[in-house]
Write a protein that holds these residues in place. Sequence first.
Motif, PDB file in Angstrom:
ATOM      1  N   GLU A   1       0.845  -1.188   0.000  1.00 19.20           N
ATOM      2  CA  GLU A   1       0.000   0.000   0.000  1.00 19.20           C
ATOM      3  C   GLU A   1       0.886   1.246   0.000  1.00 19.20           C
ATOM      4  O   GLU A   1       2.054   1.195   0.392  1.00 19.20           O
ATOM      5  N   VAL A   2       0.307   2.362  -0.467  1.00 19.12           N
ATOM      6  CA  VAL A   2       1.041   3.625  -0.520  1.00 19.12           C
ATOM      7  C   VAL A   2       0.504   4.565   0.552  1.00 19.12           C
ATOM      8  O   VAL A   2      -0.621   4.411   1.023  1.00 19.12           O
ATOM      9  N   ALA A   3       1.314   5.558   0.918  1.00 18.28           N
ATOM     10  CA  ALA A   3       0.886   6.530   1.930  1.00 18.28           C
ATOM     11  C   ALA A   3       1.714   7.799   1.769  1.00 18.28           C
ATOM     12  O   ALA A   3       2.784   7.805   1.154  1.00 18.28           O
ATOM     13  N   VAL A   4       1.178   8.893   2.342  1.00 22.67           N
ATOM     14  CA  VAL A   4       1.896  10.160   2.368  1.00 22.67           C
ATOM     15  C   VAL A   4       1.651  10.829   3.708  1.00 22.67           C
ATOM     16  O   VAL A   4       0.532  10.809   4.226  1.00 22.67           O
ATOM     17  N   ASN A   5       2.690  11.362   4.280  1.00 22.54           N
ATOM     18  CA  ASN A   5       2.603  12.158   5.504  1.00 22.54           C
ATOM     19  C   ASN A   5       3.224  13.518   5.227  1.00 22.54           C
ATOM     20  O   ASN A   5       4.371  13.612   4.780  1.00 22.54           O
ATOM     21  N   SER A   6       2.441  14.582   5.501  1.00 21.83           N
ATOM     22  CA  SER A   6       2.948  15.912   5.190  1.00 21.83           C
ATOM     23  C   SER A   6       2.209  16.957   6.005  1.00 21.83           C
ATOM     24  O   SER A   6       1.041  16.759   6.367  1.00 21.83           O
ATOM     25  N   GLU A   7       2.934  18.033   6.286  1.00 20.55           N
ATOM     26  CA  GLU A   7       2.341  19.207   6.921  1.00 20.55           C
ATOM     27  C   GLU A   7       2.887  20.439   6.220  1.00 20.55           C
ATOM     28  O   GLU A   7       4.070  20.476   5.839  1.00 20.55           O
ATOM     29  N   PRO A   8       2.066  21.454   6.043  1.00 20.35           N
ATOM     30  CA  PRO A   8       2.579  22.681   5.417  1.00 20.35           C
ATOM     31  C   PRO A   8       3.784  23.221   6.177  1.00 20.35           C
ATOM     32  O   PRO A   8       3.768  23.343   7.407  1.00 20.35           O
ATOM     33  N   GLY A   9       4.870  23.475   5.441  1.00 15.63           N
ATOM     34  CA  GLY A   9       6.081  24.025   6.037  1.00 15.63           C
ATOM     35  C   GLY A   9       7.031  22.996   6.591  1.00 15.63           C
ATOM     36  O   GLY A   9       8.116  23.354   7.066  1.00 15.63           O
ATOM     37  N   LYS A  10       6.675  21.696   6.570  1.00  7.84           N
ATOM     38  CA  LYS A  10       7.531  20.670   7.179  1.00  7.84           C
ATOM     39  C   LYS A  10       7.909  19.565   6.204  1.00  7.84           C
ATOM     40  O   LYS A  10       8.331  18.494   6.618  1.00  7.84           O
ATOM     41  N   GLY A  11       7.737  19.795   4.939  1.00 10.61           N
ATOM     42  CA  GLY A  11       8.123  18.786   3.968  1.00 10.61           C
ATOM     43  C   GLY A  11       7.107  17.657   3.863  1.00 10.61           C
ATOM     44  O   GLY A  11       6.077  17.648   4.531  1.00 10.61           O
ATOM     45  N   SER A  12       7.422  16.682   2.999  1.00 14.33           N
ATOM     46  CA  SER A  12       6.518  15.549   2.752  1.00 14.33           C
ATOM     47  C   SER A  12       7.305  14.252   2.775  1.00 14.33           C
ATOM     48  O   SER A  12       8.477  14.207   2.397  1.00 14.33           O
TER      49      SER A  12
END
Length: 654
Positions: free
Chosen positions: A630-641
Motif C-alpha cells: 500500500e502507498v501513503a503520504v505524511n505531510s504538513e505545510p512548512g515541514k516537507g513531505s
Amino acid sequence: MSDDKTKDQLSEELTEVRRQLAEAQLRITALEKSLAMLADTRQALQQRQEELEQIIDTSPALLAYVNRELRYIHVNQAYAEWYGASREHLAGKRVADILSPASYAGILPHVNKVLSGVPVAFENISYTPAGELRAVRASYTPQIAPQGFVCAFLATVEDITERKKIEQELRIKDLAITTAINAIAFSDPQGNLTYVNAAFLELWRDDGDEVLGRSVISFWQKPEAAAAVIQALLAQGQWIGELKARRTDGSTFDAQVVAHMVMDVKDKPLGMMASFIDITERKQAEAALRESEARFRRAVFNAPFPMIIHAEDGEVIDINEAWTELSGYTHDDIRTISDWIEKAYEHRKEVVAADIARLFETTEKRINEGEYTIKTRGNEERVWEFSSAPLGQLPDGRRLMISIAIDVTDRKAVERALYEANAELHARNEELDAFGHTVAHDLKNLLSRAIGYAEVLELDFTTLPEDRVRKYLRRIARDSRKMNGIVDELLVLSGLRRVAVPLLPVDMQPVIAEALQRLADVIEAQEATVKGPDTWPMALGYSPWIEEVWVNYLSNALKYGGTPPVVTLGAQIEAGGKVRFWVRDNGPGLTPEECQRLFTPFTRLDQVHIRGYGLGLSIVKRIVEKLGGEVAVNSEPGKGSSFSFTLPSSGAPA
C-alpha cells in the motif's frame, strides 16, 4: 554534442530529428481521428441494439435467437419469464440445459430441419420449470450467413394450452352426451328380469333372445355380490354402488348401479328397478388419474424448487423437500403461513403478510411476487424469488394457492459482482479516456515545442550564436527525454494491466542506484542532496516495477522539494510481515486535502510553478497494490513531505 562537429553535421542531425518528430505528430493526429470514429460507431451500434431489444421485448410471443451450436444469443422478456430466469442468465446457455429432456427431444427433429435451411412450424408439448405441461405452437426461421450456411435461427413460440384445453373439454362433453342414456332393467320380487331397454342390450352386447326371465344374478361376475344387493334392496328399499358385470361372451365391465324396490299402493313389493352405467372407462381413467397425480406429486415435491401449498385461511397444506432442504423448516415447523412469516421474515412480517393475503384477491392465473430475503433455520439469509398460482379448492370450499420459489442468492451475488465489475470497467474506461487526452495533450505540446526549436535551428542555424544553438538543442533533448519518460510510463501501465509477475526477493540497493542514475541529470542540475542507509531490508516484489516507484517518488521530491532539494531515503520493518520504504523531502509540504488527492489519476499539484502530468503517482499506487502493498503520504505545510510504500517481507537477512 561534441565540440569538433561542424555546423553542417549538426544541421543534418537536426533535420533528421525534425522529420522524425513530424512523423510522430502525424501518427498522433491519425490516432485521435480513429478514436473519435470508433466512439461514434460504438454509440450508433448501442442505439440500434437498444431499439431492437425494445421491439422484441414488447412481443407477447416467446422469442429466442439461437446459434448453430444451440446456445441462446438473445431471448425476449416473455421467453425469460416462461423459464423463470433473467435474459442475462439465459444468454449463452445451451438450449438442452434450459428445456426439460422431454421438451428438448420433441424439438430436436425440427431444429435439425431448420439448421438445414428449411423454415419449420409445428405444435408440441413443453414443460415449464415447475413441471407443468403446456401446449405450444412454434416456428423456426433460419438465418443464412453470407457463406451460405445457417448460422442461427429465430424461434417464435406461442402458448396454445388454453385453446387445447377448450378443445379437450368439448370432446369430453361430447362423450358425456353420447353415454348419458342409462341401461335400465326391471325384475320381479324374486329377481327375474321382466324388462330391459335397448341401452341394456347394447351394454351387455346381447341380442335380446332369452334375456327376459333370466335371474339378474346371472349378469354379474360374482353372483354372491349380486345376491347381497337383492337382500339389501328387500331390507332397505334401495342400493347404490358398483358391481363387476359379465357379458354372455365372457367379457366383463364395471357398472355403477342405482337400484330401488318398486312398491304398490299397499307398500307390497312389485319388483325391482335398476339403472346401470358402464364406468369401466371412468375406473380406468381414475386409475390413470391417480397414477398421474402420483407422478405429479413426485415431480412437484421432489422438484429442486421450493414449493408450498397453502389455503386462504393460512393453513399450510404441504411443502416439498426442496423447501425443507433450503430453509431448514419442515411441515411440522410451519403449519400455518403465520408460522413461516414469523420464522423467515422477522422485521418485515407485516409487509409480507399483506403481500400473501393479496394473492387470494387477484384473478390472475400466475402472480410474479418478486424477490424476498428470508432467514433460514440456521440464521442464514437467502434471497428467494416467488411466483404463485391458484390451485383450486379444498372439499370445504377453501381456495388453495401454490407458491414456488427460486433461490437466487447465488445469482444475486453474481449480479452484484457483475455490477461492481461493470462499474469498475466503466471507471477504468473513463480513466483511460481522460488518460488518452492527457497523454496526447502532453505529447503534442512537447512535440510542438521540439519541432519549433528544430525549425528555428533549420532556418537560422548559420546565423544563430553557438550558445543559442546549444540552448535550443538542450531544450529539444529535454523535451525528448520527457516524451521518452511518458512512453516508459505507458509501457509500465500496460504491463500492470496485462502481466502477472512472480514475487521474488529484491535487493533494494541496486534498484535505488539505478533509479538515481536515471535522475542523475536532474539531481546535478538542481544541486540536490540524496541521503540513504548503507543497507536495506529484503522485500518481495518485482525489480523493474519497484524501480519505477522509486523514480516517481524521487522525481516528485526533486520537483517539489526545497531549494536546493534535500531528499532522505529510508526503510523499516513493520508488524505483519511488511517492510515500509520512504522518500522524505524538504519542500513546503501539503495540506490534508492535497494529500487525499495525490494518488488520484491525473491529479496535478498547482502550488509550484512546475507543471507535470498526474500519471506517476497513479502508476505507483497500482504497482504497489499489485505487489501486495500500500502507498501513503505524511505531510504538513512548512515541514516537507514523506511518501512511502510497503512490500511483503522476504524474511531474508539484509
